[in-house]
Design an enzyme around this catalytic site. Structure first.
Site, mmCIF file in Angstrom:
data_model
loop_
_atom_site.group_PDB
_atom_site.id
_atom_site.type_symbol
_atom_site.label_atom_id
_atom_site.label_comp_id
_atom_site.label_asym_id
_atom_site.label_seq_id
_atom_site.Cartn_x
_atom_site.Cartn_y
_atom_site.Cartn_z
ATOM 1 N N LYS C 98 74.350 -31.838 9.111
ATOM 2 C CA LYS C 98 74.165 -31.635 7.680
ATOM 3 C C LYS C 98 73.257 -32.757 7.201
ATOM 4 O O LYS C 98 73.645 -33.931 7.214
ATOM 5 C CB LYS C 98 75.506 -31.679 6.949
ATOM 6 C CG LYS C 98 75.350 -31.646 5.428
ATOM 7 C CD LYS C 98 76.688 -31.585 4.712
ATOM 8 C CE LYS C 98 76.516 -31.877 3.221
ATOM 9 N NZ LYS C 98 77.783 -31.832 2.484
ATOM 10 N N GLY C 159 81.737 -33.791 -6.182
ATOM 11 C CA GLY C 159 82.945 -34.324 -6.805
ATOM 12 C C GLY C 159 83.065 -34.084 -8.293
ATOM 13 O O GLY C 159 84.040 -34.493 -8.912
ATOM 14 N N ALA C 185 79.249 -28.333 -2.620
ATOM 15 C CA ALA C 185 79.404 -29.373 -3.651
ATOM 16 C C ALA C 185 79.665 -28.812 -5.032
ATOM 17 O O ALA C 185 79.011 -27.890 -5.507
ATOM 18 C CB ALA C 185 78.194 -30.309 -3.722
ATOM 19 N N GLY C 186 80.646 -29.416 -5.653
ATOM 20 C CA GLY C 186 80.926 -29.145 -7.053
ATOM 21 C C GLY C 186 81.970 -28.085 -7.304
ATOM 22 O O GLY C 186 82.412 -27.903 -8.440
ATOM 23 N N ASN C 207 85.162 -29.864 -0.361
ATOM 24 C CA ASN C 207 85.781 -31.120 0.073
ATOM 25 C C ASN C 207 86.690 -31.673 -1.030
ATOM 26 O O ASN C 207 87.911 -31.588 -0.929
ATOM 27 C CB ASN C 207 84.721 -32.141 0.483
ATOM 28 C CG ASN C 207 85.307 -33.352 1.213
ATOM 29 O OD1 ASN C 207 84.596 -34.136 1.828
ATOM 30 N ND2 ASN C 207 86.622 -33.542 1.178
ATOM 31 N N SER C 208 86.058 -32.196 -2.089
ATOM 32 C CA SER C 208 86.839 -32.852 -3.153
ATOM 33 C C SER C 208 87.940 -31.964 -3.707
ATOM 34 O O SER C 208 89.055 -32.427 -3.970
ATOM 35 C CB SER C 208 85.926 -33.271 -4.292
ATOM 36 O OG SER C 208 84.840 -34.019 -3.809
#
Lengths: 371, 70, 258
Positions: C98, C159, C185-186, C207-208
């Site tokens: 990545k 995040g 992301a997000g 992830n987050s």
């Protein structure tokens, strides 16, 4: 028999278009027209790009069942010499035309690639934008044309139905279905900046052909993402050969197809020629069509005022009959009455030349003269 | 008295006995070497070469592992 | 079977999980297992003897069906990212990388120029390059052109939990792409992940949203279900939205009676 490419049956995003074109569709023509108009207004504003065709030659090596210029037809053959081309261009410029489409038949000794290339170079001296609708060429030939000032290639698949295609294209190089199919990709690979696609409505099931045409546009758009695309809607007209289209498309269906294409391809230029009647063209202007031909002559040349009986005999009949024979002035007035601005020049000469792309960057530029 | 050599290990000074190999370094710092990447002066030292790769005075050594990340 | 195809790898799960920000590695490993993810991202970090238990390579590799996708987080130039990729491949043996280059620690937005350059180099070297980018349709095509295995446009800042803020651009990217589009992301909620899949994404990376959830393991499961549901809906063919305008006076009377 070569297998058909996967993209020809790719249904990744054909649902919306298929729904709009289905005979069982619940969407009325008025609904589609309204949506098509709204999208056209957002994306293109109230403008109509105008161009005119110039037939350079009606020599042809192919035997298309539906064409007045097929090699077995008795029409007198002629090709324009450089001085004649210049005279035609001058006459066209007097009418306000600055965007032209040069046409020839399938490749012949009389009108071969060199002839075409020289003609493109001459036209590029006089016109702001030069496109070509001729025979399928190689990647290198397209690159040479791009170097000489050609920025658009129009090539109609006629029909995406292989069986029908092979039955209709009885002899000559055009008989090869796959070779024809791959032509727009070759043009783009050669650095031509935009391609025009289309089917000849009437030859085959129009809904199936429309879906295949859409798949072709989407496939080319993903691969040649810098390219300009346009879609035309030539409809079988009574012509000098007397061919009866087996799947006639009426005004209602043609309008529906055009609206559906505008909705499904919001950024694609949609083109209507003078094959269609004044009423139809006026109606479709502003509803989805963004480019139209004007002052068309479908005979070889034909724009020179000095046309007398002798030269009419030389040039013979046109490839198809023109339905909207209004002058540029009359047509522009009609557009303006609808609050649409006619646009004669929508290109700049400094944009000419081959398209830049990763694949082309590795090719050495061919320094061959255009004349 | 044995003269120690000093290497830069992950940005910090690390003394080593002269003639130490990468394997020796890993032992000194308590790594089993199994899930560690070893980079000496920007060169990746593969596991099969670690027993024979001698470390010199002033070598920059990076020992890297996989940790959590998005 | 509707599997995710990247390079020569086939995955039945379309949920990719990030392993950062978890309270400890046990929680993270439980979440990975619960999510059914087969592709997980990891970051390179300096070995620290005081924190030897931080090493994830062993524990993650032990989970069945897992392929590691190291990221180049920490790099702020193409050269650093390429170097990180070489080290990562050495360690993991995985061809996935990545490419994640965000020089600004405030917003963590990816640098398109360094990302393009690193991707170009790594793709030539045979990596399966998964570039993390802003939702830029032209950049996505250029990355496809240089041989990336996918593109990973962000939904919103890492995040931030702002969801699919870039959905308009994502739609364009998805429509035009010839390679898998993976939103990364997000994302904050499983419904957003489902929405991304309904739009036509081939996978999502989260992830987050999992690491910071009250119960990461349960949240991982929820995301897995949402991704599967969204994909199923996409494949089933969502009904057309009717947002059609209605003109005040008829537009098609020129076509005659109909």
């Amino acid at each position: 028999m070569t297998t058909l490419p996967e993209w020809l049956s790719d249904n990744r995003d054909t649902t919306a278009l298929a729904a709009m074109l289905s005979p069982a569709s619940s969407q009325s023509i008025e609904t589609l027209a309204a949506e098509s108009r709204a999208i056209t207004l957002r994306r293109f504003g109230r403008t109509m790009t105008l161009y005119a065709p110039l037939y350079l030659s009606n020599y042809c090596s192919s035997g298309c069942a539906y064409c007045g210029f097929a090699s077995d037809r008795k029409t007198p053959r002629h090709r324009l010499e450089p001085d004649e081309i210049r005279r035609e261009l001058a006459a066209m410029k007097k009418l306000g035309i600055s965007d032209i489409l040069l046409l020839t038949g399938e490749r012949t000794a009389a009108a071969d690639f060199d002839y075409l290339q020289r003609s493109v170079a001459i036209a590029a001296e006089e016109m702001q934008r030069v496109s070509v609708e001729a025979f399928p060429m190689s990647v290198n030939e397209y690159r040479a044309l791009a170097d000489c000032g050609c920025t658009g290639i129009t090539i109609y698949q006629e029909t995406y139905n292989r069986e029908r295609y092979e039955a209709l294209h009885r002899w000559g190089p055009k008989k090869d279905f796959i070779a024809r199919l791959e032509t727009p990709a070759r043009a783009l690979e050669g650095g031509i900046k935009s391609v025009g696609l289309g089917v000849l409505l009437g030859l085959s099931d129009p809904v199936q052909d429309a879906l295949s045409l859409y798949r072709h546009v989407r496939h080319l758009g993903r691969r040649y993402w810098r390219a300009g695309m346009s879609v035309s809607f030539p409809r079988m007209r009574p012509q000098t050969g007397g061919y009866e289209p087996p799947f006639p498309v009426d005004d209602l269906l043609l309008a529906r197809i055009i609206f559906a294409f505008r909705i499904a391809l919001p950024d694609t230029e949609l083109v209507l020629s003078t094959r269609e009647s004044a009423t139809f063209r006026d109606g479709m202007a502003g509803l989805g069509i963004t480019r139209m031909s004007i002052e068309s002559r479908t005979t070889v040349g034909g724009y020179c005022e000095s046309e007398n009986e002798e030269s009419k005999e030389k040039t013979g009949k046109g490839q198809f009959e023109i339905s909207d024979d209004r002058t540029a002035k009359e047509f522009c007035a009609a557009l303006r009455r609808q609050n649409i601005e006619p646009v004669f020049k929508n290109w700049e000469l400094s944009y000419n030349g081959p398209s830049s792309s990763i694949t082309l960057a590795t090719q050495p530029k061919k320094e061959e003269p255009c004349h | 008295m044995l003269q120690m050599i000093t290497i830069d290990l992950n940005g910090q000074q690390q003394p080593l006995t002269p003639g130490s190999t990468v394997i020796d370094l890993l032992a000194v710092i308590g790594s089993d070497g199994k899930s560690v990447a070893v980079v000496v002066n920007d060169c990746i030292i593969r596991p099969e070469n670690r027993p024979s790769h001698l470390l010199q005075e002033g070598d920059r050594v990076e020992l890297l592992i996989f940790a959590g990340g998005g | 079977m509707d599997s995710l195809q990247i390079g020569s790898y086939t995955f039945s799960s379309r949920l990719i999980l990030g392993t950062g920000k978890f309270s400890n590695s046990t929680v993270m490993l439980d979440a990975v297992r619960a999510s059914g993810a087969q592709l997980v991202t990891v970051a390179l970090r300096r070995f620290n003897r005081e924190q030897a238990e931080d090493d994830l390579f062993g524990p993650l590799s032990a989970i069945e069906g897992i392929t590691l996708m190291p990221n180049t987080s920490g790099a702020s130039t193409a050269a650093e990212a390429v170097r990180a990729a070489h080290i990562a491949r050495e360690l993991s043996g995985s061809p996935f990388i990545k490419v994640e280059i965000h020089p600004n620690p405030q917003h963590l937005m990816p640098d398109p120029i360094e990302t393009y350059e690193a991707s170009r180099i790594l793709a030539k070297e045979g990596f399966l390059v998964m570039p993390y980018i802003a939702a830029d349709p032209v950049l996505a095509k250029r990355l496809e052109e240089v041989g990336c295995a996918s593109v990973m446009p962000l939904g919103s800042a890492i995040g931030s939990g702002q969801g699919l803020a870039t959905s308009e651009m994502l739609n364009i990217i998805i429509r035009e792409s010839g390679i898998p589009v993976i939103v990364d992301a997000g994302l904050r909620s499983p419904s957003e992940a489902a929405h991304a899949m309904e739009m036509g994404c081939e996978a999502v990376l989260v992830n987050s949203a999992v690491a910071a959830a009250g119960n990461p393991q349960a949240m991982a499961e929820a995301f897995a279900e949402a991704v599967a549901a969204g994909r199923k809906a996409f494949r089933a063919g969502l009904m057309q939205k009717s947002g059609f305008a209605v003109a005040t006076s008829p537009l098609t009377s020129f076509l005659g009676t109909h």
